[in-house]
Design a protein around this motif. Structure first.
Motif, mmCIF file in Angstrom:
data_model
loop_
_atom_site.group_PDB
_atom_site.id
_atom_site.type_symbol
_atom_site.label_atom_id
_atom_site.label_comp_id
_atom_site.label_asym_id
_atom_site.label_seq_id
_atom_site.Cartn_x
_atom_site.Cartn_y
_atom_site.Cartn_z
ATOM 1 N N PRO A 1 39.551 49.660 38.290
ATOM 2 C CA PRO A 1 39.679 49.839 36.839
ATOM 3 C C PRO A 1 41.051 49.369 36.323
ATOM 4 O O PRO A 1 41.186 49.024 35.156
ATOM 5 C CB PRO A 1 39.526 51.352 36.649
ATOM 6 N N PHE A 2 42.038 49.318 37.210
ATOM 7 C CA PHE A 2 43.379 48.884 36.826
ATOM 8 C C PHE A 2 43.457 47.382 36.566
ATOM 9 O O PHE A 2 44.423 46.894 35.990
ATOM 10 C CB PHE A 2 44.393 49.270 37.909
ATOM 11 N N GLU B 1 39.776 36.105 28.969
ATOM 12 C CA GLU B 1 38.417 35.859 29.482
ATOM 13 C C GLU B 1 38.380 35.892 31.013
ATOM 14 O O GLU B 1 37.448 36.442 31.600
ATOM 15 C CB GLU B 1 37.882 34.531 28.964
ATOM 16 N N LEU B 2 39.399 35.309 31.649
ATOM 17 C CA LEU B 2 39.469 35.344 33.115
ATOM 18 C C LEU B 2 39.620 36.770 33.628
ATOM 19 O O LEU B 2 38.960 37.165 34.588
ATOM 20 C CB LEU B 2 40.643 34.511 33.618
ATOM 21 N N VAL B 3 40.481 37.540 32.985
ATOM 22 C CA VAL B 3 40.696 38.935 33.397
ATOM 23 C C VAL B 3 39.386 39.709 33.276
ATOM 24 O O VAL B 3 39.016 40.458 34.178
ATOM 25 C CB VAL B 3 41.818 39.598 32.561
ATOM 26 N N GLU B 4 38.679 39.524 32.169
ATOM 27 C CA GLU B 4 37.395 40.212 31.983
ATOM 28 C C GLU B 4 36.384 39.785 33.046
ATOM 29 O O GLU B 4 35.635 40.613 33.561
ATOM 30 C CB GLU B 4 36.876 39.973 30.578
ATOM 31 N N GLU B 5 36.376 38.500 33.399
ATOM 32 C CA GLU B 5 35.461 37.999 34.440
ATOM 33 C C GLU B 5 35.803 38.597 35.815
ATOM 34 O O GLU B 5 34.934 39.132 36.507
ATOM 35 C CB GLU B 5 35.556 36.475 34.511
ATOM 36 N N TYR B 6 37.076 38.513 36.199
ATOM 37 C CA TYR B 6 37.478 38.983 37.525
ATOM 38 C C TYR B 6 37.440 40.502 37.643
ATOM 39 O O TYR B 6 37.263 41.021 38.740
ATOM 40 C CB TYR B 6 38.863 38.442 37.894
ATOM 41 N N SER B 7 37.578 41.219 36.559
ATOM 42 C CA SER B 7 37.522 42.687 36.628
ATOM 43 C C SER B 7 36.122 43.186 36.954
ATOM 44 O O SER B 7 35.946 44.355 37.300
ATOM 45 C CB SER B 7 38.030 43.315 35.324
ATOM 46 N N GLN B 8 35.134 42.300 36.910
ATOM 47 C CA GLN B 8 33.759 42.661 37.265
ATOM 48 C C GLN B 8 33.465 42.466 38.761
ATOM 49 O O GLN B 8 32.409 42.865 39.236
ATOM 50 C CB GLN B 8 32.761 41.834 36.441
ATOM 51 N N LEU B 9 34.388 41.844 39.492
ATOM 52 C CA LEU B 9 34.166 41.621 40.920
ATOM 53 C C LEU B 9 34.204 42.942 41.681
ATOM 54 O O LEU B 9 34.854 43.898 41.270
ATOM 55 C CB LEU B 9 35.223 40.673 41.488
ATOM 56 N N GLU B 10 33.542 42.962 42.817
ATOM 57 C CA GLU B 10 33.417 44.179 43.612
ATOM 58 C C GLU B 10 34.768 44.756 44.035
ATOM 59 O O GLU B 10 34.960 45.968 44.038
ATOM 60 C CB GLU B 10 32.566 43.889 44.849
ATOM 61 N N GLN B 11 35.734 43.911 44.404
ATOM 62 C CA GLN B 11 37.015 44.422 44.881
ATOM 63 C C GLN B 11 37.990 44.777 43.755
ATOM 64 O O GLN B 11 39.058 45.326 44.014
ATOM 65 C CB GLN B 11 37.679 43.452 45.870
ATOM 66 N N ALA B 12 37.637 44.485 42.522
ATOM 67 C CA ALA B 12 38.504 44.849 41.393
ATOM 68 C C ALA B 12 38.484 46.363 41.190
ATOM 69 O O ALA B 12 37.516 47.038 41.531
ATOM 70 C CB ALA B 12 38.035 44.144 40.127
ATOM 71 N N GLU C 1 51.156 55.324 36.503
ATOM 72 C CA GLU C 1 49.927 55.936 37.024
ATOM 73 C C GLU C 1 48.889 54.886 37.402
ATOM 74 O O GLU C 1 47.689 55.129 37.334
ATOM 75 C CB GLU C 1 49.336 56.941 36.013
ATOM 76 N N THR C 2 49.356 53.696 37.779
ATOM 77 C CA THR C 2 48.479 52.619 38.239
ATOM 78 C C THR C 2 48.597 52.551 39.759
ATOM 79 O O THR C 2 49.604 52.094 40.289
ATOM 80 C CB THR C 2 48.891 51.278 37.597
ATOM 81 N N ALA C 3 47.570 53.018 40.446
ATOM 82 C CA ALA C 3 47.633 53.135 41.903
ATOM 83 C C ALA C 3 47.629 51.780 42.600
ATOM 84 O O ALA C 3 48.338 51.587 43.583
ATOM 85 C CB ALA C 3 46.469 53.981 42.403
ATOM 86 N N TYR C 4 46.805 50.860 42.124
ATOM 87 C CA TYR C 4 46.639 49.565 42.771
ATOM 88 C C TYR C 4 46.605 48.474 41.719
ATOM 89 O O TYR C 4 46.255 48.708 40.572
ATOM 90 C CB TYR C 4 45.322 49.491 43.559
ATOM 91 N N GLU D 1 41.624 46.046 29.316
ATOM 92 C CA GLU D 1 42.026 47.229 28.550
ATOM 93 C C GLU D 1 43.206 47.942 29.218
ATOM 94 O O GLU D 1 44.156 48.342 28.556
ATOM 95 C CB GLU D 1 40.851 48.198 28.364
ATOM 96 N N TRP D 2 43.131 48.113 30.547
ATOM 97 C CA TRP D 2 44.215 48.795 31.267
ATOM 98 C C TRP D 2 45.500 47.974 31.210
ATOM 99 O O TRP D 2 46.580 48.500 30.943
ATOM 100 C CB TRP D 2 43.804 49.059 32.716
ATOM 101 N N LEU D 3 45.375 46.670 31.461
ATOM 102 C CA LEU D 3 46.556 45.806 31.441
ATOM 103 C C LEU D 3 47.185 45.746 30.054
ATOM 104 O O LEU D 3 48.413 45.747 29.921
ATOM 105 C CB LEU D 3 46.192 44.402 31.941
ATOM 106 N N SER D 4 46.357 45.742 29.019
ATOM 107 C CA SER D 4 46.872 45.778 27.643
ATOM 108 C C SER D 4 47.622 47.074 27.372
ATOM 109 O O SER D 4 48.671 47.072 26.720
ATOM 110 C CB SER D 4 45.735 45.662 26.622
ATOM 111 N N ALA D 5 47.079 48.184 27.855
ATOM 112 C CA ALA D 5 47.747 49.478 27.670
ATOM 113 C C ALA D 5 49.100 49.483 28.374
ATOM 114 O O ALA D 5 50.097 49.968 27.818
ATOM 115 C CB ALA D 5 46.859 50.605 28.193
#
Length: 107
Positions: free
Chosen positions: A24-25, A11-22, A72-75, A29-33
């Motif tokens: 797609p990595f 839930e935290l990852v989903e919340e923080y992945s919506q922030l402007e500085q986040a 292939e994760t740049a950042y 979903e990306w972290l699970s992959a």
């Protein structure tokens, strides 16, 4: 700072992945992959920030990577609701040990 598994911090990852500085990595979903490739993803949880970490043993030393190489994760690195990244980096170094991080431009 607290270290959680990716599932515990979903839930935290989903919340923080919506922030402007986040990036797609930073998405769950990306972290699970990445985790499905064989390296466990842990989430360092700070007050107002998170940081995905992938630990890898390199000789006698264990190092935390954010991002892990060859994926292939740049950042990756810290995503924060405030601008105090330096204190979080110091806390991560103190509590999690050796790490290597590539932050998005402008962080």
């Amino acid at each position: 700072m607290e270290i959680k598994t990716l599932e515990e911090a979903k839930e935290l990852v989903e919340e923080y992945s919506q922030l402007e500085q986040a990036t797609p990595f930073h998405s769950y979903e990306w972290l699970s992959a990445l985790e499905s490739l064989g390296t466990k993803c842990e989430i360092a949880v700070f007050k107002n920030a998170i940081c995905p970490i992938f630990r890898k043993k390199m000789g006698p030393v264990e190092i935390g990577f954010s991002p892990i190489f060859g994926t292939e994760t740049a950042y990756l690195g810290i995503v924060s609701k405030d601008s105090d990244i330096n204190s979080k980096l110091k806390q991560l170094k103190k509590e999690a040990g050796n790490f290597f991080m590539i932050l998005p431009p402008g962080t």
